[in-house]
Design an enzyme around this catalytic site. Structure first.
Site, mmCIF file in Angstrom:
data_model
loop_
_atom_site.group_PDB
_atom_site.id
_atom_site.type_symbol
_atom_site.label_atom_id
_atom_site.label_comp_id
_atom_site.label_asym_id
_atom_site.label_seq_id
_atom_site.Cartn_x
_atom_site.Cartn_y
_atom_site.Cartn_z
ATOM 1 N N ARG A 94 7.658 7.676 6.639
ATOM 2 C CA ARG A 94 7.257 9.026 7.052
ATOM 3 C C ARG A 94 7.674 9.325 8.491
ATOM 4 O O ARG A 94 8.048 10.457 8.821
ATOM 5 C CB ARG A 94 5.748 9.205 6.868
ATOM 6 C CG ARG A 94 5.376 9.287 5.376
ATOM 7 C CD ARG A 94 3.890 9.180 5.146
ATOM 8 N NE ARG A 94 3.161 10.237 5.816
ATOM 9 C CZ ARG A 94 1.831 10.260 5.926
ATOM 10 N NH1 ARG A 94 1.103 9.273 5.400
ATOM 11 N NH2 ARG A 94 1.232 11.248 6.537
ATOM 12 N N ARG B 26 0.839 -1.199 0.000
ATOM 13 C CA ARG B 26 0.000 0.000 0.000
ATOM 14 C C ARG B 26 0.870 1.242 0.000
ATOM 15 O O ARG B 26 1.977 1.235 0.506
ATOM 16 C CB ARG B 26 -0.839 0.069 1.270
ATOM 17 C CG ARG B 26 -1.539 -1.194 1.627
ATOM 18 C CD ARG B 26 -2.247 -1.003 2.955
ATOM 19 N NE ARG B 26 -2.846 -2.274 3.371
ATOM 20 C CZ ARG B 26 -3.650 -2.401 4.411
ATOM 21 N NH1 ARG B 26 -3.931 -1.340 5.158
ATOM 22 N NH2 ARG B 26 -4.156 -3.567 4.722
ATOM 23 N N ASP C 296 0.096 5.316 1.316
ATOM 24 C CA ASP C 296 -0.897 6.116 2.030
ATOM 25 C C ASP C 296 -1.545 7.148 1.118
ATOM 26 O O ASP C 296 -1.017 7.476 0.056
ATOM 27 C CB ASP C 296 -0.229 6.903 3.167
ATOM 28 C CG ASP C 296 0.306 6.008 4.263
ATOM 29 O OD1 ASP C 296 -0.151 4.853 4.370
ATOM 30 O OD2 ASP C 296 1.183 6.472 5.010
#
Lengths: 248, 248
Positions: A201, A54, A56
């Site tokens: 992140r 995935r 975000d």
């Protein structure tokens, strides 16, 4: 036997809720949903697309990999042309190829590289303003590099993720963190065998807090030890993050 | 005596109605209006900004030049920092300098360079999709170059402009038209001593119609002779056009 088609995809994640489909009725909101819509129309089948992982909401990709199974008889070039014609301009197909029967984009992924772009403050970024973190303070490269050295290697990165509880291992190996200062931006590249949710992140946010002096390089050692998200830095905003490549 | 401050400016024209202020109440809609707003607040004066020339709605600049007169005592660095802080992210100040008393951005401009970006069809342009003309047909470079050769030099370009009637001369000299084929785009650069309204976009539209076979290279000679806008090609859309630089 069905064909197994592999796609190399780039996208601007700015207006999407991320890679992963959220539900049957929100297809257009996610990259996976959008792609499955067009692939299903193209093949007349209910295509299930498997991504390497995935990304975000708001995160971009220069080289996302995905695969799907189909009975469709179109050539790879025809598939590419069809997708280019019917996908929105913020999703691009770089390559279409026939993969081996057992190829699985997520399970076979051996190495991933992400990069994170941080604008040098006070310098205009007119044409790439949406693809950078505009952090307002100057950053000390040496301190960030020192912290990057501590982070490189095989560690339990649970404290650098937003995972609450899991039975799965949170140990990953970071092969390299490169921090490059260019004229107008600082570019941080992360290469590893896998990344936990929000890991790049949070690593970036922590490095930036170290760079501006709010934290010390040694603080990352504490996070690796306590495995507590509270000890790490902020989560850097999504728009500076790019999935660069996936190796198999 | 007032100072004469010179600015080097880049902007993404995408959401603006062009360079030129439209009226007292529409300041935020134009690049000039936006700049004058911030400059007037900064100096406490009613700043009049002189640009090297207009750019149309949706046209971008990498190196627009403008100047204004002021009694403001701030250093050039302070002016730059102030503008960078208060201007929107799609207008960037590259340089601030004190110019000679008699410097005039428009009247003293001796040479301008524009470039126009055309996407190669079928190739994704995810991150620069808003800065290209997505023309759907392949283009014959040789024919375009032949037409470019006819256009280079000193001519009356009235037929390649949207000027209806004027007492001013419509003769301009085009020093060079360079057409470069890159992997993902065709880049056309125009350098000349001046350009009429819409001239670069009409020249580009005409070259593209020649490249796709709808017109012949010799047709540009007709336009130079008849000076009739009807004989030229379409006006290329604004988003592929950049004012690159102005020389004095």
């Amino acid at each position: 036997m069905k064909r197994n088609i592999r796609l190399l995809i780039e996208y601007d994640g700015g207006r999407y809720r991320g890679w992963q489909k959220q539900g049957k009725n929100a297809d257009a909101d996610t990259i996976q949903g959008r792609l499955e819509q067009v692939l299903s129309r193209m093949t007349g089948e209910d295509v299930q697309l498997i991504g390497s992982g995935r990304t975000d909401a708001g995160v971009h990709a220069l080289g996302q990999v995905a695969n799907f199974h189909t009975d469709c008889g179109m050539s790879c070039g025809e598939i590419r042309d069809y997708l280019t014609r019917y996908l929105p301009a913020d999703i691009g197909i770089l390559k279409v190829s026939d993969a081996g029967e057992r190829f699985h984009s997520r399970l076979n992924a051996a190495e991933k590289t992400y990069c994170y772009r941080i604008a040098v403050p006070g310098v205009p970024h007119v044409f790439d303003r949406k693809y950078l973190w505009h952090f307002p303070e100057p950053l000390d490269m040496k301190k960030m590099e020192q912290a990057a050295d501590f982070l490189t290697g095989r560690h339990d990165f649970k404290g650098f993720s937003s995972i609450k509880r899991t039975k799965k291992s949170t140990v990953r190996e970071l092969y390299a963190i490169d921090i490059e200062k260019k004229e107008k931006e600082i570019l941080i590249s992360f290469t590893g065998n896998g990344f936990l949710h929000n890991m790049v992140r949070i690593l970036t946010g922590t490095l930036v807090e170290i760079g501006c002096g709010r934290k010390q390089p040694e603080d990352v050692l504490t996070v690796l030890q306590t495995k507590d998200r509270q000890d790490a830095g902020m989560t850097a905003p999504p728009q500076g993050l790019f999935l660069v490549s996936v190796k198999y």
